[in-house]
Scaffold this motif. Structure first.
Motif, mmCIF file in Angstrom:
data_model
loop_
_atom_site.group_PDB
_atom_site.id
_atom_site.type_symbol
_atom_site.label_atom_id
_atom_site.label_comp_id
_atom_site.label_asym_id
_atom_site.label_seq_id
_atom_site.Cartn_x
_atom_site.Cartn_y
_atom_site.Cartn_z
ATOM 1 N N GLY A 1 8.808 4.874 10.140
ATOM 2 C CA GLY A 1 8.268 6.157 9.391
ATOM 3 C C GLY A 1 7.411 5.990 8.321
ATOM 4 O O GLY A 1 6.809 7.135 7.970
ATOM 5 N N GLY A 2 7.254 5.008 7.927
ATOM 6 C CA GLY A 2 6.456 4.539 6.693
ATOM 7 C C GLY A 2 6.690 5.417 5.396
ATOM 8 O O GLY A 2 7.823 5.453 5.169
ATOM 9 N N VAL A 3 5.781 5.921 4.749
ATOM 10 C CA VAL A 3 6.047 6.665 3.487
ATOM 11 C C VAL A 3 6.465 8.205 3.808
ATOM 12 O O VAL A 3 6.743 8.945 3.061
ATOM 13 N N VAL B 1 0.661 -1.141 0.133
ATOM 14 C CA VAL B 1 0.023 0.047 -0.233
ATOM 15 C C VAL B 1 0.780 1.224 -0.019
ATOM 16 O O VAL B 1 0.327 2.228 -0.628
ATOM 17 N N ALA B 2 2.052 1.110 0.651
ATOM 18 C CA ALA B 2 2.943 2.411 0.570
ATOM 19 C C ALA B 2 3.536 2.531 -0.927
ATOM 20 O O ALA B 2 3.254 3.833 -1.397
ATOM 21 N N VAL C 1 10.957 -1.929 2.175
ATOM 22 C CA VAL C 1 11.419 -1.117 0.993
ATOM 23 C C VAL C 1 10.491 -0.174 0.301
ATOM 24 O O VAL C 1 10.964 0.915 -0.037
ATOM 25 N N GLY C 2 9.337 -0.673 0.160
ATOM 26 C CA GLY C 2 8.537 0.212 -0.754
ATOM 27 C C GLY C 2 8.098 1.394 0.095
ATOM 28 O O GLY C 2 8.058 2.528 -0.672
ATOM 29 N N ALA C 3 8.169 1.619 1.295
ATOM 30 C CA ALA C 3 7.979 2.626 2.069
ATOM 31 C C ALA C 3 8.836 3.681 2.014
ATOM 32 O O ALA C 3 8.829 4.711 1.929
ATOM 33 N N CYS C 4 10.267 2.876 2.079
ATOM 34 C CA CYS C 4 11.324 4.054 2.069
ATOM 35 C C CYS C 4 11.501 4.633 0.806
ATOM 36 O O CYS C 4 11.799 5.920 0.469
ATOM 37 N N ARG C 5 11.161 4.058 -0.339
ATOM 38 C CA ARG C 5 11.265 4.581 -1.827
ATOM 39 C C ARG C 5 10.332 5.521 -1.653
ATOM 40 O O ARG C 5 10.556 6.574 -2.442
#
Length: 255
Positions: A66-68, A16-17, A90-94
């Motif tokens: 910290g998510g997105v 979802v991020a 990984v998706g959240a950090c990106r």
């Protein structure tokens, strides 16, 4: 294990991020912070944290889990702080990097890639209940936070650790066990407030949050991972409605 080999936690916090980034790009940059804070923080709550933690221009803020990057982006916009997001997904950090231009590192809360005392302040919003080893999380935060540095927490506090119907991967501290957890890991609790006791978000914030949610569902509502993530959120909402959990903000100081 859920669909596509993902757990419901991965669907909720990683997939979802990644979708969030795409939907915000379609809607416009004014949707980024409300979308990035959805389900974890409100303007009144973030203002409370900024004030109690004394965050200002140049504050080296580490947002653990910290998510997105919505709350960290809010801190930049409102105070000129210098945050870095640490999140295991990984998706959240990106998405945090692309949506807000924030430095972001893939890291578990129990093993943070920062030197001792590197942070002026730490936020950890909605993370404690998702960690099996809560002591390891608080120990690491204590290590990276400077002496007398402030810690801002958003914690889902339960009347028991696993009420019936709890979301997968969540164990809730009670009020007493949370205070013990902070004390035993070197923190002095200074202030706390239930999120329900804070003012409602401004109308524009609510509108953008709702429009983002509608756009996200239009784009991905048929994906089983969206259904899993929505179920996770609904389980938590049901527990709150039934009085089994409350969402609480806390300000503590490293001893």
């Amino acid at each position: 294990m859920g669909t596509n080999g993902e757990t419901p936690m991965e669907a909720e916090f990683d997939t979802v991020a990644r979708w969030t980034e795409g939907v915000v790009q379609d809607l416009g940059p004014e949707y980024a912070i409300p979308a990035g804070c959805r389900g974890s923080a409100s303007p009144a709550g973030l203002d409370w944290l900024l004030s109690t933690c004394g965050i200002g221009a140049g504050t080296r803020l580490v947002d653990v889990g910290g998510g997105v990057g919505g709350p960290a982006g809010y801190a930049v916009e409102h105070t000129g702080a210098s945050p870095v997001v640490a999140d295991p997904m990984v998706g959240a950090c990106r998405s945090a990097s692309r949506l807000f231009g924030l430095p972001a590192v893939v890291a578990d809360g129990g093993r943070l890639p920062f030197t001792d005392g590197a942070a002026d302040a730490v936020w950890c919003l909605g993370v404690v209940c998702t960690m099996d080893d809560k002591d390891a999380l608080l120990t690491e935060i204590h290590r990276v936070l400077r002496a007398d540095g402030p810690l801002g927490l958003l914690v889902v506090v339960g009347d028991e650790e696993r009420p019936a119907g709890a979301p997968e991967g969540n164990t809730f501290p009670t009020s007493d066990s949370l205070r013990e957890l902070l004390r035993d890991n070197g923190f002095d609790l200074r202030a706390e407030v239930d999120v329900d006791d804070l003012p409602e978000p401004p109308a524009d914030w609510t509108r953008r949050t709702e429009e983002f949610g509608e756009a996200l569902e239009r784009a991905h509502g048929d994906d089983p991972r969206f259904v899993e993530a929505k179920d996770q959120s609904q389980r938590l909402a049901t527990l709150a409605e039934d009085g089994h959990v409350v969402v609480r903000l806390l300000h503590a100081v490293r001893q």
